[in-house]
Motif scaffolding. Structure first.
Motif, PDB file in Angstrom:
ATOM      1  N   PRO A 481      19.746  13.601 -31.800  1.00 32.79           N
ATOM      2  CA  PRO A 481      19.256  14.717 -32.314  1.00 32.79           C
ATOM      3  C   PRO A 481      20.623  15.402 -33.414  1.00 32.79           C
ATOM      4  CG  PRO A 481      19.914  14.804 -30.170  1.00 32.79           C
ATOM      5  CD  PRO A 481      20.211  13.469 -30.398  1.00 32.79           C
ATOM      6  N   GLU A 482      20.888  14.741 -34.229  1.00 33.88           N
ATOM      7  CA  GLU A 482      21.904  15.253 -35.193  1.00 33.88           C
ATOM      8  C   GLU A 482      21.416  16.573 -35.643  1.00 33.88           C
ATOM      9  OE1 GLU A 482      24.416  14.014 -39.045  1.00 33.88           O
ATOM     10  OE2 GLU A 482      23.220  12.369 -38.063  1.00 33.88           O
ATOM     11  N   LYS A 483      22.243  17.694 -35.511  1.00 34.98           N
ATOM     12  CA  LYS A 483      21.956  19.004 -35.813  1.00 34.98           C
ATOM     13  C   LYS A 483      21.968  19.385 -37.279  1.00 34.98           C
ATOM     14  CE  LYS A 483      23.688  20.716 -31.658  1.00 34.98           C
ATOM     15  NZ  LYS A 483      24.772  21.696 -30.936  1.00 34.98           N
ATOM     16  N   LEU A 484      20.891  20.035 -37.951  1.00 36.23           N
ATOM     17  CA  LEU A 484      21.037  20.329 -39.281  1.00 36.23           C
ATOM     18  C   LEU A 484      21.692  21.538 -39.630  1.00 36.23           C
ATOM     19  CD1 LEU A 484      17.238  19.531 -39.735  1.00 36.23           C
ATOM     20  CD2 LEU A 484      19.293  18.178 -40.425  1.00 36.23           C
ATOM     21  N   ASP A 485      22.276  21.794 -40.525  1.00 39.22           N
ATOM     22  CA  ASP A 485      22.969  22.864 -40.925  1.00 39.22           C
ATOM     23  C   ASP A 485      22.470  23.515 -42.372  1.00 39.22           C
ATOM     24  OD1 ASP A 485      24.615  25.159 -41.786  1.00 39.22           O
ATOM     25  OD2 ASP A 485      26.395  23.975 -41.702  1.00 39.22           O
ATOM     26  N   GLU A 486      21.728  24.643 -42.265  1.00 46.77           N
ATOM     27  CA  GLU A 486      20.964  25.331 -43.409  1.00 46.77           C
ATOM     28  C   GLU A 486      21.874  25.673 -44.582  1.00 46.77           C
ATOM     29  OE1 GLU A 486      18.819  28.746 -43.239  1.00 46.77           O
ATOM     30  OE2 GLU A 486      19.975  29.824 -41.627  1.00 46.77           O
ATOM     31  N   ASN A 487      23.199  25.763 -44.285  1.00 51.44           N
ATOM     32  CA  ASN A 487      24.264  26.003 -45.079  1.00 51.44           C
ATOM     33  C   ASN A 487      24.817  24.815 -45.965  1.00 51.44           C
ATOM     34  OD1 ASN A 487      24.143  28.804 -44.514  1.00 51.44           O
ATOM     35  ND2 ASN A 487      25.460  28.284 -42.829  1.00 51.44           N
ATOM     36  N   LYS A 488      24.467  23.517 -45.650  1.00 53.34           N
ATOM     37  CA  LYS A 488      24.725  22.562 -46.161  1.00 53.34           C
ATOM     38  C   LYS A 488      23.449  22.165 -47.480  1.00 53.34           C
ATOM     39  CE  LYS A 488      27.621  20.159 -42.809  1.00 53.34           C
ATOM     40  NZ  LYS A 488      27.791  18.795 -42.232  1.00 53.34           N
ATOM     41  N   LYS A 489      23.965  22.085 -48.587  1.00 50.50           N
ATOM     42  CA  LYS A 489      23.075  21.883 -49.626  1.00 50.50           C
ATOM     43  C   LYS A 489      22.131  20.531 -49.302  1.00 50.50           C
ATOM     44  CE  LYS A 489      22.678  20.900 -54.431  1.00 50.50           C
ATOM     45  NZ  LYS A 489      23.399  20.849 -55.876  1.00 50.50           N
ATOM     46  N   GLU A 490      22.326  19.449 -48.716  1.00 55.29           N
ATOM     47  CA  GLU A 490      21.584  18.205 -48.664  1.00 55.29           C
ATOM     48  C   GLU A 490      20.836  18.371 -47.418  1.00 55.29           C
ATOM     49  OE1 GLU A 490      25.836  17.311 -46.553  1.00 55.29           O
ATOM     50  OE2 GLU A 490      24.992  18.367 -48.599  1.00 55.29           O
ATOM     51  N   GLN A 491      21.012  19.411 -46.406  1.00 53.55           N
ATOM     52  CA  GLN A 491      20.095  19.799 -45.491  1.00 53.55           C
ATOM     53  C   GLN A 491      19.286  20.864 -45.365  1.00 53.55           C
ATOM     54  OE1 GLN A 491      22.623  19.531 -41.919  1.00 53.55           O
ATOM     55  NE2 GLN A 491      23.556  17.507 -42.289  1.00 53.55           N
ATOM     56  N   LYS A 492      19.223  21.608 -46.479  1.00 54.44           N
ATOM     57  CA  LYS A 492      18.535  22.719 -46.569  1.00 54.44           C
ATOM     58  C   LYS A 492      16.884  22.610 -46.473  1.00 54.44           C
ATOM     59  CE  LYS A 492      21.210  25.876 -49.335  1.00 54.44           C
ATOM     60  NZ  LYS A 492      21.248  26.995 -48.641  1.00 54.44           N
ATOM     61  N   SER A 493      16.543  21.359 -47.047  1.00 52.79           N
ATOM     62  CA  SER A 493      14.983  21.132 -47.103  1.00 52.79           C
ATOM     63  C   SER A 493      14.636  20.801 -45.684  1.00 52.79           C
ATOM     64  CB  SER A 493      14.949  19.997 -48.317  1.00 52.79           C
ATOM     65  OG  SER A 493      15.000  20.542 -49.399  1.00 52.79           O
ATOM     66  N   ALA A 494      15.556  19.985 -45.145  1.00 50.30           N
ATOM     67  CA  ALA A 494      15.131  19.323 -43.730  1.00 50.30           C
ATOM     68  C   ALA A 494      15.174  20.597 -42.737  1.00 50.30           C
ATOM     69  CB  ALA A 494      16.078  18.415 -43.252  1.00 50.30           C
ATOM     70  N   PHE A 495      16.206  21.398 -42.942  1.00 47.59           N
ATOM     71  CA  PHE A 495      16.095  22.716 -42.116  1.00 47.59           C
ATOM     72  C   PHE A 495      14.862  23.558 -42.475  1.00 47.59           C
ATOM     73  CE2 PHE A 495      17.392  27.104 -40.628  1.00 47.59           C
ATOM     74  CZ  PHE A 495      18.259  26.409 -39.468  1.00 47.59           C
ATOM     75  N   LYS A 496      14.511  23.653 -43.367  1.00 48.51           N
ATOM     76  CA  LYS A 496      13.327  24.534 -43.891  1.00 48.51           C
ATOM     77  C   LYS A 496      12.170  23.801 -43.222  1.00 48.51           C
ATOM     78  CE  LYS A 496      10.539  26.363 -47.748  1.00 48.51           C
ATOM     79  NZ  LYS A 496      10.539  26.472 -49.304  1.00 48.51           N
ATOM     80  N   PHE A 497      12.012  22.416 -43.288  1.00 42.64           N
ATOM     81  CA  PHE A 497      10.979  21.703 -42.727  1.00 42.64           C
ATOM     82  C   PHE A 497      10.753  22.005 -41.356  1.00 42.64           C
ATOM     83  CE2 PHE A 497       9.014  18.163 -40.666  1.00 42.64           C
ATOM     84  CZ  PHE A 497       8.030  17.911 -41.407  1.00 42.64           C
ATOM     85  N   CYS A 498      11.748  22.067 -40.473  1.00 46.93           N
ATOM     86  CA  CYS A 498      11.824  22.296 -39.145  1.00 46.93           C
ATOM     87  C   CYS A 498      11.528  23.632 -38.811  1.00 46.93           C
ATOM     88  CB  CYS A 498      13.289  21.957 -38.539  1.00 46.93           C
ATOM     89  SG  CYS A 498      13.625  20.075 -38.516  1.00 46.93           S
ATOM     90  N   LYS A 499      11.793  24.481 -39.697  1.00 47.03           N
ATOM     91  CA  LYS A 499      11.553  25.937 -39.331  1.00 47.03           C
ATOM     92  C   LYS A 499      10.033  26.181 -39.629  1.00 47.03           C
ATOM     93  CE  LYS A 499      12.796  30.834 -40.399  1.00 47.03           C
ATOM     94  NZ  LYS A 499      13.948  31.631 -41.302  1.00 47.03           N
ATOM     95  N   GLU A 500       9.565  25.616 -40.600  1.00 46.43           N
ATOM     96  CA  GLU A 500       8.293  25.815 -41.042  1.00 46.43           C
ATOM     97  C   GLU A 500       7.160  25.275 -39.990  1.00 46.43           C
ATOM     98  OE1 GLU A 500       8.491  26.392 -46.130  1.00 46.43           O
ATOM     99  OE2 GLU A 500       7.902  24.370 -44.670  1.00 46.43           O
ATOM    100  N   ASN A 501       7.736  24.055 -39.514  1.00 44.54           N
ATOM    101  CA  ASN A 501       6.861  23.279 -38.513  1.00 44.54           C
ATOM    102  C   ASN A 501       7.254  23.856 -37.054  1.00 44.54           C
ATOM    103  OD1 ASN A 501       4.907  21.221 -40.007  1.00 44.54           O
ATOM    104  ND2 ASN A 501       7.230  21.556 -41.315  1.00 44.54           N
ATOM    105  N   LYS A 502       8.042  24.743 -36.876  1.00 40.81           N
ATOM    106  CA  LYS A 502       8.274  25.144 -35.544  1.00 40.81           C
ATOM    107  C   LYS A 502       9.041  23.910 -34.692  1.00 40.81           C
ATOM    108  CE  LYS A 502       4.891  28.731 -35.518  1.00 40.81           C
ATOM    109  NZ  LYS A 502       4.000  29.379 -34.716  1.00 40.81           N
ATOM    110  N   LEU A 503       9.788  23.273 -35.195  1.00 40.15           N
ATOM    111  CA  LEU A 503      10.563  22.098 -34.448  1.00 40.15           C
ATOM    112  C   LEU A 503      12.007  22.462 -34.432  1.00 40.15           C
ATOM    113  CD1 LEU A 503       9.154  19.196 -36.876  1.00 40.15           C
ATOM    114  CD2 LEU A 503       8.582  19.645 -34.448  1.00 40.15           C
TER     115      LEU A 503
END
Length: 675
Positions: A481-503
């Protein structure tokens, strides 16, 4: 006669398979003379192995060594005291699916799978970190690796824990990567079936090192290929444009893999040709002349670049199918002893013309071919034409997998974006390529393991192939479960996806969601009623059994607190699945439950294991619970030894516990234990 005893399971019983002990037992079985009272007698062992040159003690020898190799080997041999907690709420079709998704550090998970899946995995595919600048390198620590993982995932509090991917700053970039890969590959080998295979995606960064450690672990003799996957037509570089990566392949036992008869892939365009042929056959019935004219005309209409056109020589047909007349002349190697028997024309009855080099087949095989209905030899109008053997397209539709292929890497990205949105996963693997590899070495009901699951492409490919072939291959995915950092450019979309889908914001959660959506899409698009598109979700955690850690200053309180041997807050199902792991039972076996004397009793694997984990079994209920289990046991008639487990603290006293063990033992169940 001694009284029946209900042994208690300890944390040591709860460890994963002890590979060192198993190695010693295997060696002892082969060479018992090499063991004395003090353990291994290395002088005797050296003699038994042939002494001279067998045990190399010299300093200079060929092989790959690095700082940390000894520790990496030890890590692979150290048992895990963890467990896998079931998560039905995150799963899909929990009660019926044969697939697994395990969230956790793959090193610990591979250890935990050793008892249940040793020698049962047909194929492993992994896409590990390539050791680029920003690659995540797993933080393995000798002895405390599970503790490290629990801290990383927030299950154990510790401030300031930082897991860095900046491996170059340690000055041992390659060493760290090798130490990460070595124990995982060592454990992976133990899970493979004898005819199983492992495929590893890699690029130039570590392909040489990977080959070296695989040679050591799997044996150089079991190397199959270093496949080149060209992913684009052009690339950016100041010197040479790298447009490829590799898939390194080893078998566990090459001879067994060859004997399996697999390792063939469908020729491109062949299925479409056969489908067209069948349409002409339905149209013209047994008129093979008309079928041939239709086939020739159809081939002529295709563009030269069309992959179906490469089969244009298949125009003849008979009642067996579409074929082309292929010569079976012997090779021109100068041998005079080639078969030169007569083959008679079926119409004229005269001996047919022979090839100058003789026949490839001997007279016995020729007679067999002529006796078939229809015959497997194609004749000309008369005896002046050399006969040919019939090469049927249906029988030659497969070929060995090519060591080089082109598949645009962008198609995989588009596929995942269609499911999850733009930029959620960086560089996912192509499911059509993975499906070809899976099809190459597996058949119905085989298990495919991916312990660097990433975006979940292996599961997606497995489901697509099962849908296409109406098969039931199974998959096991493992992902940190590698943590995502919304401040990292390459992880912004993934972080947003998790937030939108309540994951929860980590890679494992996105991977699970990708598998869920892929399964639904396949079922919907293909209008399927029978496809296992589910998975049982598990999470790595510490054991359900408490560690004995006495407080020397207050032993009385320590003893009182340890009367309950199970961790607070764990459910009956948590404990149940740890029992499955530690008893070596497949995690997807049927689990049934019955109410017996108002206690929930579980039957696992049709009676291989029974468990009653109720918190209280008073003396008055012992007889009823025991008889209920025995009745169920008699109904199921398990073919192997049955084990029964109870919660140790559930019994009011030792008398109740002894009575339970006595009743079960007197009726044939001798393996009764408490937790």
């Amino acid at each position: 006669m001694s009284k029946p005893v209900m042994d208690q399971v300890t944390l040591q019983d709860g460890e994963s398979a002890n590979l060192v002990s198993e190695n010693i037992e295997q060696l002892k079985a082969i060479l018992p003379e090499a063991f004395g009272e003090g353990g291994v007698d290395f002088d005797t062992l050296r003699q038994l192995l042939g002494d001279a040159g067998v045990i190399d003690e010299g300093e200079e020898k060929y092989g790959l060594n690095w700082h940390g190799k000894k520790k990496a080997r030890q890590i692979a041999l150290t048992p895990s005291t963890g467990t896998l907690l079931p998560c039905p709420e995150e799963s899909v079709d929990w009660d019926n699916t044969q697939n697994l998704f395990i969230e956790g550090d793959n090193l610990e998970v591979l250890k935990l799978l050793q008892k249940s899946y040793a020698g049962k995995i047909k194929m492993i595919y992994i896409d590990p970190p390539y050791n680029k600048e920003k690659d995540f390198i797993y933080p393995d620590k000798f002895q405390d690796n599970l503790d490290t993982y629990l801290k990383y995932t927030g299950q154990v509090d510790e401030e300031g824990l930082k897991l860095s991917s900046e491996t170059e700053t340690a000055g041992r970039k390659h060493s760290n990567w090798l130490s990460m890969m070595y124990p995982r590959l060592k454990l992976a080998k133990g899970l493979l079936k004898k005819d199983g295979a492992i495929f590893i995606s890699i690029d130039d960064s570590e392909v040489v090192s990977l080959r070296e450690i695989c040679n050591e672990i799997f044996g150089e003799e079991n190397f199959v290929a270093q496949i080149v996957w060209q992913k684009s037509k052009k690339g950016d570089s100041k010197l040479v444009a790298a447009v490829h990566e590799y898939i390194v392949c080893y078998t566990k036992d090459k001879a067994a893999s060859i004997e399996s008869g697999l390792w063939r892939t469908r020729k491109e365009g062949v299925d479409e040709v056969l489908e067209k042929y069948q349409s002409f056959r339905a149209k013209h019935g047994g008129n093979h002349e008309k079928i041939r004219e239709e086939m020739k005309s159809w081939y002529k209409s295709l563009k030269d670049s069309d992959p179906r056109k490469q089969h244009k020589h298949y125009t003849w047909s008979d009642d067996r199918g579409l074929y082309f007349p292929d010569n079976f002349a012997g090779p021109d190697d100068g041998r005079e002893s080639r078969p030169r028997h007569e083959i008679y024309h079926p119409v004229t009855g005269k001996p047919c013309k022979k090839p100058s080099t003789g026949w490839r087949w001997d007279e016995k095989k020729t007679d067999w071919a002529l006796a078939q209905t229809p015959p497997r030899i194609h004749f000309g109008d008369d005896e002046t034409t050399i006969p040919n053997r019939k090469s049927y397209l249906l029988e030659t539709a497969t070929e060995p997998f090519n060591s080089h292929f082109y598949q645009d890497g962008r198609t995989a990205t588009l596929q995942v974006e269609g499911l999850l949105g733009d930029g959620v996963f960086q560089f996912p693997k192509n499911t059509s390529v993975l499906a070809k590899l899976i099809s190459l070495v597996t058949v119905d009901n085989d298990i495919i393991l991916d312990f660097f699951a990433g975006s979940g492409s292996t599961a997606h490919a497995c489901m697509e192939l099962n849908a296409e072939e109406e098969s039931g291959r199974r998959f096991i995915l493992v992902q940190l479960p590698e943590k995502l950092d919304e401040n990292k450019k390459e992880q912004k979309s993934a972080f947003k996806f998790c937030k939108e889908n309540k994951l929860p914001a980590n890679i494992a959660e996105i991977s699970k969601e990708r598998v869920r959506r892929a399964g639904r899409k396949i079922i919907s698009e293909k209008n399927l009623t029978k496809l296992d598109a589910g998975f049982k979700s598990f999470k790595l955690a510490s054991s359900n059994l408490k560690i004995w850690n006495p407080n020397r200053s207050d032993l009385e309180e320590t003893l009182l607190s340890h009367q309950e041997h199970l961790v607070d807050g764990r459910t009956e199902h948590d404990i149940l699945y740890e029992l499955l792991l530690k008893r070596g039972v497949d995690l997807t076996v049927p689990v049934e439950s019955r109410s017996i004397a108002n206690k929930e009793v579980f039957s696992i694997g049709h009676g291989v294991l029974f468990a009653c984990l109720d918190e209280s079994i008073p003396q008055t209920d012992v007889e009823s619970v025991a008889q209920g289990i025995l009745k169920w046991y008699a109904e199921l008639k398990p073919t192997s030894d049955t084990h029964v487990f109870f919660r140790d603290s559930a019994f009011s006293d030792d008398v109740a516990k002894t009575n339970m063990a006595a009743i079960l033992e007197q009726n044939g169940i001798t393996h009764v234990r408490s937790l």
